[in-house]
Design an enzyme around this catalytic site. Structure first.
Site, short mmCIF file in Angstrom:
data_model
loop_
_atom_site.label_atom_id
_atom_site.label_comp_id
_atom_site.label_asym_id
_atom_site.label_seq_id
_atom_site.Cartn_x
_atom_site.Cartn_y
_atom_site.Cartn_z
N CYS A 78 54.75 41.70 42.18
CA CYS A 78 53.35 42.08 41.98
C CYS A 78 52.50 41.69 43.18
O CYS A 78 52.45 40.52 43.55
CB CYS A 78 52.80 41.41 40.72
SG CYS A 78 51.04 41.74 40.51
N HIS A 125 49.39 36.70 35.91
CA HIS A 125 49.92 38.06 35.84
C HIS A 125 49.99 38.60 34.41
O HIS A 125 49.77 39.78 34.16
CB HIS A 125 51.32 38.09 36.47
CG HIS A 125 51.96 39.44 36.47
ND1 HIS A 125 51.77 40.34 37.49
CD2 HIS A 125 52.78 40.06 35.58
CE1 HIS A 125 52.44 41.45 37.24
NE2 HIS A 125 53.08 41.30 36.09
N ASN A 165 40.79 50.54 34.50
CA ASN A 165 41.81 51.34 33.82
C ASN A 165 42.79 50.36 33.22
O ASN A 165 43.40 49.57 33.94
CB ASN A 165 42.54 52.26 34.81
CG ASN A 165 41.63 53.32 35.39
OD1 ASN A 165 40.64 53.71 34.78
ND2 ASN A 165 41.97 53.80 36.58
N HIS A 176 49.17 43.68 36.45
CA HIS A 176 48.32 42.49 36.62
C HIS A 176 46.87 42.82 36.25
O HIS A 176 46.35 43.85 36.68
CB HIS A 176 48.42 42.05 38.08
CG HIS A 176 47.93 40.66 38.32
ND1 HIS A 176 48.76 39.64 38.75
CD2 HIS A 176 46.70 40.12 38.21
CE1 HIS A 176 48.05 38.53 38.89
NE2 HIS A 176 46.80 38.80 38.57
N HIS A 178 43.33 43.68 36.32
CA HIS A 178 42.42 43.96 37.44
C HIS A 178 41.56 45.17 37.10
O HIS A 178 41.89 45.96 36.21
CB HIS A 178 43.22 44.24 38.72
CG HIS A 178 43.93 45.56 38.73
ND1 HIS A 178 45.07 45.80 37.98
CD2 HIS A 178 43.67 46.73 39.35
CE1 HIS A 178 45.48 47.05 38.17
NE2 HIS A 178 44.64 47.65 38.99
N GLN A 180 38.62 48.04 39.21
CA GLN A 180 38.39 48.68 40.49
C GLN A 180 36.91 48.96 40.68
O GLN A 180 36.15 49.03 39.71
CB GLN A 180 39.16 50.00 40.58
CG GLN A 180 40.66 49.85 40.48
CD GLN A 180 41.37 51.19 40.65
OE1 GLN A 180 41.36 51.78 41.72
NE2 GLN A 180 41.96 51.68 39.58
#
Lengths: 350, 350
Positions: A78, A125, A165, A176, A178, A180
């Site tokens: 990752c 993670h 997303n 992982h 996250h 954007q």
């Protein structure tokens, strides 16, 4: 390095080996953020073009360099994990971090088409947005607000879109946790439409269409999921998605930076609560798209009303909402779950 | 029964046991279409509502009764197969058929919200649009044209949208080759946008934006896939989808019923050719959304230019285009394959 103190987070701006920015947002002061990126990455070459469709007037971004981006790597590969030199070198050279933001290595928007950033929510993670502590979500709210303010000051940027997303069903290529941020050089079509409607409404009534819709939803109550002092979360009357949750500030706030500390505190609690309700509906994590709607950069501030929309795609165990002909081709959304029923399910009533 | 002769197809209108219409379109005359639906189906109860989103002015159709619709049945339970009494009773009582159209048993639009029809392309469960004979595709073109004309005469219908969702990746719930028709009581947002742009273009230039875009594509040629006497198929300059093919008539034709017999002949050939090219790109059938854009009912006929758009979703073997945050949340499309490269691949050049 450019450590900046604010009341909550310590921000440290660094560079990766290919020149991209990496920004640490630390919840406690005193971390050494001098670890260098030991990879020898080639400079990112982007070929993004904005192309206008003559039939609709809308832009498509053509970004041919993205086809080779990393696709669902094994957990031990990752790129968002902390680095463990010498063997495991990732996008984040530090051995640990709280929230980290960096320029996307395979950006859709770059150079004169804008900028794409990745917001890593946690060094863990296996975590997810909804399972983070409220304090971490509170930090992420500050990061979103900080990025909105900073990216909005860059030349040419007209809209800062923060989103998440979640789930391979939505097309996520990294597990992982996250989000954007896309900094657009134009106001995207959906936000433009909302601003047009809000502006026309303001012109004819003097009021705010989002304030009035919120007041109606609160009065009717059938679709309200939860409500606090500063925010109400509800399934909108005309929601498009199987389980759509809109989290809306009571105060007429144009964007994330304009939220007060007290509002951010409550937002973190309500956001965690709502994502948790979505995750608890069916077997397994709920795939969703979390979108922040806010005022464009330096425009429409009086008419815009901040909104966090969680668009959840699973309509029943094992069944997803797809954007097929009627939605993708015609732009007409069909919702197979009544918003009142969805709200009752999210309130835990059935 | 109301057998209608036209130059090509014999149309026979019948009823299913719950009162829904079933219409046979036969390629040869003389078939006995009197077989009765032997099932004892309850009358369809629909609760579709059109709800207007105050923030965008757009409608969402809320259709709560659709949650229980049939979902990927086993091949021997397919409701689109011919009936084999007494054990196998399907939506089509006949032992065989060419093309059959019936009202959807689980419609998104019904009563005062419109009408949804299923168009079964073949009695062969294992077939697909692209593998049908050209003569059958020619028949389907006639069926689309006939349905457009007939549905457009119904009270309240403002737009007839013929489309095909192909592949489970697009959300298809029945494998049997079929398409759908949605007869809307309003002009859907994407068509409305296209009509607005075309009307403004006509007002300022006196011309047709689609005619002019087609002329530019044909002159530049880089994105043209194939071209005949009456139609050109090309990947548009600002295509939104990994492999988007627009099939556009050279003549300024507003809708399907206005196509001549010679145009329909060529359209069937080019349509089969293009779907075949999409299916041949990667391993396995290509998931796509095929959409017909045409003039609204009794409006915008001078400005509208017919267009068949095949929006293919697979961007590489095993990788799909998803409509995630930027597309679904912002309405801004990112295309990772340059249209010129996509066209070259579809021409078989690389």
């Amino acid at each position: 390095m450019d450590p900046v103190m604010d009341p909550v987070l310590t921000r440290t701006v660094t560079k990766l080996s290919d020149g991209r920015e990496l920004i640490y947002y630390d919840e406690t002061p005193g971390h050494d953020r001098s670890a260098a990126d030991q990879r020898d990455l080639p400079t990112v070459s982007t070929t993004s073009q904005l192309r206008r469709d003559p039939l609709t007037g809308e832009f498509t971004t053509v970004a041919g360099h993205r086809q080779d981006r990393i696709f669902l790597p094994a957990a031990d590969q990752c790129p968002l994990d902390p680095s463990r030199p010498p063997g495991r070198l990732t996008e984040i050279p530090a051995a640990d971090y709280d929230v980290a933001v960096f320029e996307n290595r395979f950006p859709s928007l770059a150079g004169d088409t804008g900028r794409c950033e990745v917001v890593v929510f946690s060094s863990d993670h296996g975590s997810s947005f909804g399972s983070l502590p409220v304090a971490r979500i509170r930090s992420i709210v500050d990061v979103w607000a900080d990025r909105t303010a900073e990216l909005g000051q860059r030349p040419g940027i007209e809209y800062v879109y923060c989103f998440e997303n979640r789930g391979v069903e939505v097309g996520v290529t990294l597990h992982h946790p996250h989000g954007q941020i896309y900094a657009f050089t134009y106001v995207p079509p959906r936000m433009r439409k909302m601003l047009e409607v809000a502006t026309a409404y303001h012109g004819s009534t003097g009021g705010c269409v989002a304030c009035d819709a919120l007041a109606e939803e609160r009065a009717e109550a059938a679709r309200v999921i939860t409500s606090g002092r500063y925010f109400t979360a509800y399934v909108p009357y005309a929601g498009r998605w199987p389980f759509q949750v809109d989290i809306v500030p009571h105060r007429h706030v144009p964007d994330l930076p304009a939220l007060t500390a007290a509002e951010r505190d409550e937002l973190a609690e309500i956001g965690k609560d709502c994502v948790g309700r979505l995750d608890g509906l069916f077997d397994g994590p709920m795939p969703y798209i979390g979108s922040w709607y806010q005022a464009p950069v330096g425009a429409g501030r009086a008419e815009s009303h901040l909104r966090w929309q969680l668009a959840a795609l699973r309509r029943a165990p094992g069944k997803l909402k797809h954007l097929a002909g009627t939605e993708s081709g015609a732009g007409a959304f069909m919702n197979d779950i009544g918003p009142e029923r969805a709200a009752a399910m999210l309130r835990g009533e059935q």
